[in-house]
Motif scaffolding. Structure first.
Motif, PDB file in Angstrom:
ATOM      1  N   MET A 245     -75.147  57.912  21.788  1.00 25.33           N
ATOM      2  CA  MET A 245     -74.001  57.851  20.894  1.00 25.33           C
ATOM      3  C   MET A 245     -73.346  56.476  21.029  1.00 25.33           C
ATOM      4  N   SER A 246     -73.070  55.830  19.900  1.00 23.21           N
ATOM      5  CA  SER A 246     -72.470  54.499  19.931  1.00 23.21           C
ATOM      6  C   SER A 246     -70.988  54.581  20.275  1.00 23.21           C
ATOM      7  N   ARG A 247     -70.446  53.446  20.673  1.00 20.66           N
ATOM      8  CA  ARG A 247     -69.021  53.382  20.990  1.00 20.66           C
ATOM      9  C   ARG A 247     -68.191  53.768  19.768  1.00 20.66           C
ATOM     10  N   GLU A 248     -68.610  53.325  18.594  1.00 21.79           N
ATOM     11  CA  GLU A 248     -67.879  53.651  17.357  1.00 21.79           C
ATOM     12  C   GLU A 248     -67.851  55.160  17.122  1.00 21.79           C
ATOM     13  N   GLU A 249     -68.986  55.825  17.363  1.00 19.19           N
ATOM     14  CA  GLU A 249     -69.042  57.283  17.198  1.00 19.19           C
ATOM     15  C   GLU A 249     -68.142  57.995  18.209  1.00 19.19           C
ATOM     16  N   THR A 250     -68.018  57.414  19.404  1.00 19.27           N
ATOM     17  CA  THR A 250     -67.173  57.991  20.433  1.00 19.27           C
ATOM     18  C   THR A 250     -65.697  57.778  20.111  1.00 19.27           C
ATOM     19  N   LEU A 251     -65.356  56.613  19.598  1.00 16.44           N
ATOM     20  CA  LEU A 251     -63.966  56.285  19.297  1.00 16.44           C
ATOM     21  C   LEU A 251     -63.448  56.967  18.031  1.00 16.44           C
ATOM     22  N   GLN A 252     -64.316  57.205  17.066  1.00 14.83           N
ATOM     23  CA  GLN A 252     -63.849  57.716  15.776  1.00 14.83           C
ATOM     24  C   GLN A 252     -63.060  59.025  15.876  1.00 14.83           C
ATOM     25  N   PRO A 253     -63.512  60.011  16.670  1.00 10.56           N
ATOM     26  CA  PRO A 253     -62.711  61.234  16.771  1.00 10.56           C
ATOM     27  C   PRO A 253     -61.320  60.991  17.358  1.00 10.56           C
ATOM     28  N   ILE A 254     -61.216  60.041  18.272  1.00 10.38           N
ATOM     29  CA  ILE A 254     -59.915  59.725  18.866  1.00 10.38           C
ATOM     30  C   ILE A 254     -59.012  59.090  17.815  1.00 10.38           C
ATOM     31  N   ILE A 255     -59.561  58.182  17.043  1.00 10.41           N
ATOM     32  CA  ILE A 255     -58.787  57.560  15.951  1.00 10.41           C
ATOM     33  C   ILE A 255     -58.373  58.622  14.938  1.00 10.41           C
ATOM     34  N   ASP A 256     -59.272  59.535  14.624  1.00 14.84           N
ATOM     35  CA  ASP A 256     -58.948  60.618  13.687  1.00 14.84           C
ATOM     36  C   ASP A 256     -57.812  61.495  14.228  1.00 14.84           C
ATOM     37  N   PHE A 257     -57.845  61.766  15.519  1.00 10.12           N
ATOM     38  CA  PHE A 257     -56.790  62.552  16.165  1.00 10.12           C
ATOM     39  C   PHE A 257     -55.443  61.837  16.062  1.00 10.12           C
ATOM     40  N   ILE A 258     -55.438  60.539  16.352  1.00 11.24           N
ATOM     41  CA  ILE A 258     -54.201  59.756  16.283  1.00 11.24           C
ATOM     42  C   ILE A 258     -53.670  59.734  14.855  1.00 11.24           C
ATOM     43  N   ARG A 259     -54.557  59.631  13.887  1.00 13.84           N
ATOM     44  CA  ARG A 259     -54.112  59.684  12.479  1.00 13.84           C
ATOM     45  C   ARG A 259     -53.496  61.039  12.157  1.00 13.84           C
ATOM     46  N   GLU A 260     -54.077  62.094  12.683  1.00 11.39           N
ATOM     47  CA  GLU A 260     -53.523  63.434  12.458  1.00 11.39           C
ATOM     48  C   GLU A 260     -52.131  63.544  13.095  1.00 11.39           C
ATOM     49  N   LEU A 261     -51.977  62.977  14.286  1.00  8.51           N
ATOM     50  CA  LEU A 261     -50.681  63.024  14.964  1.00  8.51           C
ATOM     51  C   LEU A 261     -49.598  62.279  14.199  1.00  8.51           C
ATOM     52  N   ASP A 262     -49.981  61.335  13.364  1.00  4.97           N
ATOM     53  CA  ASP A 262     -48.996  60.601  12.577  1.00  4.97           C
ATOM     54  C   ASP A 262     -48.167  61.546  11.710  1.00  4.97           C
ATOM     55  N   LYS A 263     -48.736  62.688  11.368  1.00  3.41           N
ATOM     56  CA  LYS A 263     -48.018  63.673  10.550  1.00  3.41           C
ATOM     57  C   LYS A 263     -46.797  64.241  11.267  1.00  3.41           C
ATOM     58  N   LEU A 264     -46.758  64.132  12.598  1.00  2.00           N
ATOM     59  CA  LEU A 264     -45.607  64.635  13.349  1.00  2.00           C
ATOM     60  C   LEU A 264     -44.339  63.852  12.998  1.00  2.00           C
ATOM     61  N   LYS A 265     -44.519  62.619  12.530  1.00  2.00           N
ATOM     62  CA  LYS A 265     -43.364  61.811  12.118  1.00  2.00           C
ATOM     63  C   LYS A 265     -42.668  62.403  10.896  1.00  2.00           C
ATOM     64  N   GLY A 266     -43.371  63.256  10.164  1.00  2.33           N
ATOM     65  CA  GLY A 266     -42.803  63.867   8.969  1.00  2.33           C
ATOM     66  C   GLY A 266     -42.212  65.246   9.207  1.00  2.33           C
ATOM     67  N   VAL A 267     -42.240  65.726  10.445  1.00  5.53           N
ATOM     68  CA  VAL A 267     -41.693  67.049  10.762  1.00  5.53           C
ATOM     69  C   VAL A 267     -40.221  66.883  11.129  1.00  5.53           C
ATOM     70  N   GLU A 268     -39.363  67.341  10.248  1.00  2.00           N
ATOM     71  CA  GLU A 268     -37.923  67.172  10.416  1.00  2.00           C
ATOM     72  C   GLU A 268     -37.335  68.239  11.333  1.00  2.00           C
ATOM     73  N   ARG A 269     -36.432  67.804  12.196  1.00  4.48           N
ATOM     74  CA  ARG A 269     -35.719  68.705  13.088  1.00  4.48           C
ATOM     75  C   ARG A 269     -34.288  68.898  12.583  1.00  4.48           C
ATOM     76  N   LYS A 270     -33.432  69.539  13.346  1.00  6.22           N
ATOM     77  CA  LYS A 270     -32.074  69.854  12.887  1.00  6.22           C
ATOM     78  C   LYS A 270     -30.993  68.942  13.460  1.00  6.22           C
ATOM     79  N   THR A 271     -31.376  68.033  14.343  1.00  4.87           N
ATOM     80  CA  THR A 271     -30.405  67.152  14.982  1.00  4.87           C
ATOM     81  C   THR A 271     -30.532  65.755  14.397  1.00  4.87           C
ATOM     82  N   ARG A 272     -29.395  65.116  14.206  1.00  7.62           N
ATOM     83  CA  ARG A 272     -29.393  63.750  13.671  1.00  7.62           C
ATOM     84  C   ARG A 272     -29.442  62.728  14.820  1.00  7.62           C
TER      85      ARG A 272
END
Length: 198
Positions: free
Chosen positions: A1-28
């Motif tokens: 498995m190439s380094r790119e193939e190994t890194l891609q799932p991690i990059i995909d995970f980090i991109r998915e985590l970016d969605k947490l920035k859009g989860v609004e809470r109740k405190t300002r």
């Protein structure tokens, strides 16, 4: 498995985590009209844990605590955030959040996926010294922000003093007694100021 193939799932995970920035809470955030998001909340918890680690109830592995705090809300990417005092439907929300964590962690390569999911489960169980301390941080930040915001989310959501004490006291006391002693004094003063809902 190439380094790119190994890194891609991690990059995909980090991109998915970016969605947490859009989860609004109740405190300002202090001084801002908008609500905080779950990514900001997790970052602030990690820093609070670093600053207060010497006040933990017992010896802890800080790296593990910080790791748990950075991952503890990732299930909200699918479920959204619900105010901590909403008890109706809690078991259904927890099941949905666990499924979300499983889905999100599955993006990662096997061993890393298992490691991250295990950290989330450890936080949820709140049995280890690290998880207890992490819970103390998680329960404290909304109190700290509400105290600085004249009870903003408590007043807006009708949260009573007794609810704040009952929900947060045992968890903060178990993980960081010194912090709970401090917060109790502050909460008592804020009650006299009328910073709670009715």
């Amino acid at each position: 498995m190439s380094r790119e193939e190994t890194l891609q799932p991690i990059i995909d995970f980090i991109r998915e985590l970016d969605k947490l920035k859009g989860v609004e809470r109740k405190t300002r955030p202090l001084g801002l009209a908008r609500f905080e998001n779950s990514a900001e909340h997790s970052w602030q918890l990690a820093v609070l844990a670093m600053a207060l680690s010497r006040y933990a109830e017992g010896p802890i592995r800080l790296e593990r605590v910080v790791s748990m705090l950075l991952l503890h809300d990732i299930g909200e990417i699918d479920t959204g955030d619900t105010i901590a005092y909403a008890t109706e439907g809690m078991s259904e929300r927890k099941i949905a959040e666990q499924a979300a964590v499983k889905r999100i962690c599955a993006i990662l390569p096997g061993e890393l996926s298992d490691q991250f999911e295990t950290l989330w489960q450890e936080f949820e169980a709140a049995k280890t010294p690290e998880a207890k301390f992490a819970h103390a941080m998680d329960r404290s930040i909304p109190i700290i922000l509400n105290l600085a915001n004249n009870g903003q989310s408590w007043r807006e959501n009708g949260i009573r003093y007794e609810q704040v004490i009952k929900r947060n006291g045992p968890a903060v006391q178990a993980g960081c007694p010194a912090l709970w002693a401090y917060l109790q004094q502050q909460l008592e003063a804020s009650r006299a100021n009328g910073w709670f809902g009715f």
